[in-house]
Motif scaffolding. Structure first.
Motif, PDB file in Angstrom:
ATOM      1  N   TYR A 400      37.874  33.033  39.226  1.00 15.74           N
ATOM      2  CA  TYR A 400      37.585  33.234  40.901  1.00 15.74           C
ATOM      3  C   TYR A 400      37.573  32.196  41.408  1.00 15.74           C
ATOM      4  O   TYR A 400      38.138  31.566  42.533  1.00 15.74           O
ATOM      5  CB  TYR A 400      35.656  33.932  41.407  1.00 15.74           C
ATOM      6  N   PHE A 401      37.070  30.425  40.977  1.00 18.59           N
ATOM      7  CA  PHE A 401      36.547  28.794  41.610  1.00 18.59           C
ATOM      8  C   PHE A 401      37.941  28.400  41.437  1.00 18.59           C
ATOM      9  O   PHE A 401      38.247  27.533  42.602  1.00 18.59           O
ATOM     10  CB  PHE A 401      35.691  28.827  41.300  1.00 18.59           C
ATOM     11  N   CYS A 402      38.782  29.068  40.406  1.00 20.19           N
ATOM     12  CA  CYS A 402      40.057  28.142  40.041  1.00 20.19           C
ATOM     13  C   CYS A 402      40.741  28.140  41.184  1.00 20.19           C
ATOM     14  O   CYS A 402      42.129  27.679  41.450  1.00 20.19           O
ATOM     15  CB  CYS A 402      40.535  28.671  38.480  1.00 20.19           C
ATOM     16  N   GLY A 423      33.440  42.569  35.922  1.00 21.13           N
ATOM     17  CA  GLY A 423      32.104  42.145  35.581  1.00 21.13           C
ATOM     18  C   GLY A 423      31.931  41.116  36.102  1.00 21.13           C
ATOM     19  O   GLY A 423      30.655  40.263  35.797  1.00 21.13           O
ATOM     20  N   ALA A 424      32.939  40.484  37.458  1.00 17.94           N
ATOM     21  CA  ALA A 424      32.372  39.365  38.444  1.00 17.94           C
ATOM     22  C   ALA A 424      31.263  38.887  38.999  1.00 17.94           C
ATOM     23  O   ALA A 424      30.911  39.492  40.127  1.00 17.94           O
ATOM     24  CB  ALA A 424      33.695  39.241  38.679  1.00 17.94           C
ATOM     25  N   PRO A 425      30.385  37.717  38.617  1.00 17.13           N
ATOM     26  CA  PRO A 425      29.179  37.965  39.293  1.00 17.13           C
ATOM     27  C   PRO A 425      29.996  36.773  40.909  1.00 17.13           C
ATOM     28  O   PRO A 425      29.806  35.637  40.812  1.00 17.13           O
ATOM     29  CB  PRO A 425      28.336  36.833  38.523  1.00 17.13           C
ATOM     30  N   VAL A 426      30.459  37.310  41.743  1.00 18.69           N
ATOM     31  CA  VAL A 426      31.380  36.968  43.026  1.00 18.69           C
ATOM     32  C   VAL A 426      31.401  37.824  44.215  1.00 18.69           C
ATOM     33  O   VAL A 426      30.882  38.683  43.575  1.00 18.69           O
ATOM     34  CB  VAL A 426      32.395  36.035  42.447  1.00 18.69           C
ATOM     35  N   GLU A 427      30.893  36.850  44.926  1.00 19.63           N
ATOM     36  CA  GLU A 427      31.138  38.192  46.575  1.00 19.63           C
ATOM     37  C   GLU A 427      31.799  39.627  46.153  1.00 19.63           C
ATOM     38  O   GLU A 427      33.223  39.341  45.587  1.00 19.63           O
ATOM     39  CB  GLU A 427      31.115  37.467  47.646  1.00 19.63           C
ATOM     40  N   GLY A 428      31.897  40.546  47.078  1.00 17.78           N
ATOM     41  CA  GLY A 428      33.047  41.372  46.603  1.00 17.78           C
ATOM     42  C   GLY A 428      33.361  41.836  48.042  1.00 17.78           C
ATOM     43  O   GLY A 428      34.115  43.291  48.387  1.00 17.78           O
ATOM     44  N   GLU A 429      33.502  41.379  49.119  1.00 21.19           N
ATOM     45  CA  GLU A 429      33.637  41.182  50.338  1.00 21.19           C
ATOM     46  C   GLU A 429      35.204  40.561  50.488  1.00 21.19           C
ATOM     47  O   GLU A 429      35.514  39.592  49.905  1.00 21.19           O
ATOM     48  CB  GLU A 429      32.912  40.315  51.405  1.00 21.19           C
ATOM     49  N   ALA A 430      36.269  41.605  51.004  1.00 21.10           N
ATOM     50  CA  ALA A 430      37.256  40.987  51.044  1.00 21.10           C
ATOM     51  C   ALA A 430      37.759  40.112  51.288  1.00 21.10           C
ATOM     52  O   ALA A 430      38.954  39.878  51.656  1.00 21.10           O
ATOM     53  CB  ALA A 430      38.572  42.637  51.852  1.00 21.10           C
ATOM     54  N   LYS A 431      36.861  39.491  52.569  1.00 14.41           N
ATOM     55  CA  LYS A 431      37.567  37.815  53.338  1.00 14.41           C
ATOM     56  C   LYS A 431      37.506  37.053  52.235  1.00 14.41           C
ATOM     57  O   LYS A 431      37.837  36.199  52.524  1.00 14.41           O
ATOM     58  CB  LYS A 431      36.225  38.176  54.693  1.00 14.41           C
ATOM     59  N   LEU A 466      23.410  43.649  47.929  1.00 16.96           N
ATOM     60  CA  LEU A 466      24.488  43.698  46.980  1.00 16.96           C
ATOM     61  C   LEU A 466      25.217  44.051  47.026  1.00 16.96           C
ATOM     62  O   LEU A 466      25.865  44.999  46.561  1.00 16.96           O
ATOM     63  CB  LEU A 466      23.162  44.758  46.099  1.00 16.96           C
ATOM     64  N   ASN A 467      26.057  42.898  47.326  1.00 14.53           N
ATOM     65  CA  ASN A 467      27.779  43.216  47.732  1.00 14.53           C
ATOM     66  C   ASN A 467      28.604  42.190  46.303  1.00 14.53           C
ATOM     67  O   ASN A 467      28.654  40.788  46.564  1.00 14.53           O
ATOM     68  CB  ASN A 467      27.704  42.423  48.675  1.00 14.53           C
ATOM     69  N   VAL A 468      28.361  42.884  45.188  1.00  8.54           N
ATOM     70  CA  VAL A 468      28.883  41.452  44.214  1.00  8.54           C
ATOM     71  C   VAL A 468      30.498  42.673  43.999  1.00  8.54           C
ATOM     72  O   VAL A 468      30.725  44.121  43.202  1.00  8.54           O
ATOM     73  CB  VAL A 468      28.071  42.165  42.984  1.00  8.54           C
ATOM     74  N   ALA A 469      31.060  41.761  43.625  1.00 12.69           N
ATOM     75  CA  ALA A 469      32.443  42.327  42.653  1.00 12.69           C
ATOM     76  C   ALA A 469      32.535  42.855  42.134  1.00 12.69           C
ATOM     77  O   ALA A 469      33.390  43.988  41.290  1.00 12.69           O
ATOM     78  CB  ALA A 469      33.951  41.733  42.306  1.00 12.69           C
ATOM     79  N   GLY A 470      31.200  42.932  40.758  1.00  9.78           N
ATOM     80  CA  GLY A 470      31.399  43.552  39.544  1.00  9.78           C
ATOM     81  C   GLY A 470      30.513  45.029  39.375  1.00  9.78           C
ATOM     82  O   GLY A 470      30.593  45.892  39.005  1.00  9.78           O
TER      83      GLY A 470
END
Length: 553
Positions: A400-402, A423-431, A466-470
């Motif tokens: 994700y950061f790459c 199971g990505a521990p990153v923001e889940g918002e579309a923007k 709790l807005n997590v992509a994973g």
């Protein structure tokens, strides 16, 4: 099948006394079919890459393709209009015209062959071109693995040619090696020259002619031919295996690529592990043992000391402090989506210090590692060919950061083909995910598990909500975005490592156990292909499924 067809065409041409038996495959088509072929590519480009920043790629591709097919200049305005987004309703008509051409009736795979030849003509295999080839294959109802076969055969023919060399050619090769390949003779070198021990330009052309036709191989026989093939595989010789961090970069202490396979391929896969733990899963490569997305695969080894500490903390939290009944309760709490800092049980919060520190350290380092990976890919350490990235947990965060870092740089398009974040521990918002579409040519797959309480718990300090992509789908309106609910496969966060083989199959990544009928293409299965994919898989397996395989299905 296609090899036999090519040799048959060559023999017929030789018997007729032609000096140049193979003309470019696309030019064998009749003019209506060539027009339909170019139009289909133009319309597909507009659908796949409609963004303004992709307009120069669409225009350059279609202009080069019109010349490649030897179409009159008068058709260029129409083709440019197709590539600009007009005429999409004509897709079926153009497909029918193309499939009715006698050349395609005899062997439709020539389209895949021709598009691959065109895409490789200047030694730069753009990820967008590969995505286009897969899309055209789907429109023409061609098996997607044909592209994989052609790509592998291009390299195989070069290897075979080497074995058939005469002594005279061996001597020529030795001289050429001394003359051109000083510094490129690293073990397992990344160039075709390095791969085959140094090939003379005519030899490269002779090998490639069996794949792309004699005329198509003429470019490879030129002085620039060797450089063209070298650029595909990275002129640094050893490519990614040759890369090792010379000195500490910022906070990063460890960063190295480990080969997962022995082969070479025109597209590569990089897998990124999310944590390490004692025993069976103590190495970076262990979770990926069954993956076979391409013949050339790597695993990124990064910050093992900290990932091992994290793995121990995760294990002790799940197996030591939290009993099974509490875990089930937590799972349903997370599923309800009402988790806040106040709803976590006190018993869990009292042992939070066990996990919070190693998690926080790895959270920060994964972002730094991702940025470093971005600059390595941008520098073309891997050569000029498409890259697929697959990672779970913090490995998905690295990806994700790459991609976020790449999106901020110029010339970042056409490198990444597909990405799979599990199971990505990153923001889940579309923007937050929108910038990724600038960099990824094919699919952005977000694999999530709604009841992953452990991910929700460790991520609680990073986000108020709790807005997590994973834990949920990413609601991004883009044809690249594919959300896959893995809740039936993944019971908890630790399953991403233990159930990787099943997860890879679920998201459409090829594995070693998969029979050829099930493998699909080098690109991850688009939604249109999923149904036929399952049907093909079911037919191939027949009645011989074991109970275990049925359970996994």
């Amino acid at each position: 099948k296609w090899k036999g067809w090519i040799s048959k065409q060559d023999k017929e041409a030789e018997q007729a006394g032609e000096k140049e038996p193979c003309v470019l495959l696309g030019q064998r088509l009749g003019e209506p079919a060539r027009f339909a072929y170019a139009a289909l590519c133009g319309i597909s480009l507009a659908w796949l890459f409609p963004e303004n920043e992709q307009s120069s790629f669409r225009t350059e591709f279609i202009q080069g393709f019109v010349k490649w097919l030897d179409l009159p200049d008068a058709v260029l305005p129409a083709m440019t209009a197709f590539a600009g987004g007009l005429g999409g309703e004509g897709t079926e008509t153009f497909t029918d015209i193309l499939l009715k051409d006698p050349v395609l009736k005899e062997n439709p795979v020539v389209i895949t062959q021709d598009l691959l030849s065109f895409s490789l003509r200047d030694g730069y295999y753009d990820a967008r071109a590969r995505v286009l080839i897969c899309h055209i294959n789907l429109l023409l109802r061609l098996p997607l693995e044909e592209l994989e076969v052609l790509e592998e055969s291009l390299l195989e023919s070069l290897k075979e040619q080497k074995e058939e060399e005469s002594e005279k050619r061996k001597e020529k090769r030795r001289k050429l090696k001394r003359y051109l390949l000083i510094g490129l003779a690293s073990v397992g070198g990344g160039t075709v020259i390095g791969l085959t021990g140094g090939l003379a330009a005519p030899l490269v052309a002779a090998g490639a002619a069996t794949i792309i036709g004699s005329a198509g191989a003429a470019a490879l026989a030129s002085t620039a031919g060797i450089a063209v093939m070298a650029s595909l595989f990275g002129a640094a010789g050893a490519g990614l295996t040759g890369y090792k961090m010379k000195k500490r970069v910022g906070a990063i202490e460890e960063f190295e690529f480990l080969p997962l396979t022995e082969g070479k391929q025109l597209h590569i896969t990089i897998a990124i592990t999310g944590w390490l733990c004692a025993g069976k899963y103590g190495s970076f490569t262990a979770p990926w043992s069954s993956m076979l997305q391409s013949r050339e695969q790597y695993c990124l080894a990064w910050e093992s000391k900290y990932l091992m500490e994290l793995g121990s903390a995760l294990d002790s939290l799940v197996n030591g402090f939290v009993n099974m009944m509490a875990q089930e309760a937590l799972k349903f709490t997370v599923l309800s989506g009402i988790v806040t800092a106040l709803t976590w049980p006190t018993s869990l919060l009292t042992v939070a210090s066990v996990i919070d520190n190693p998690w926080g350290v790895c959270l920060h380092r994964s972002a730094e590692v991702g940025k470093h990976l971005a600059h390595i890919l941008l520098s073309r350490q891997q050569g000029k060919r498409p890259v697929t990235l697959i990672g779970f947990s913090l490995g998905a965060r690295v990806i994700y950061f790459c991609l976020q870092e790449m999106a901020q740089e110029k010339d970042s398009q056409g490198i990444i083909e597909d990405v799979v974040l599990l199971g990505a521990p990153v923001e889940g918002e579309a923007k937050h995910w929108k910038p990724l579409t600038k960099v990824v040519s094919g699919r952005i797959i977000n694999g999530y598990c709604r009841g992953d309480w452990l991910l929700g718990f460790v991520y609680r300090t990073s986000s108020v909500q709790l807005n997590v992509a994973g834990l949920q789908p990413v609601d991004l309106d883009d044809r690249r975005m594919v959300n896959m609910d893995l809740s039936s496969v993944v019971n908890g966060h630790l399953d991403y490592m233990k159930q990787m083989d099943t997860i890879l199959k679920a998201v459409g990544v090829k594995t070693k156990e998969c029979p050829p009928e099930e493998k699909g293409s080098g690109s991850l299965f688009p939604p249109l292909a999923k149904k036929s994919q399952r049907e093909a898989g079911g037919e191939a397996q027949g009645e011989g499924n074991t109970g275990k395989e049925e359970d996994e299905a």
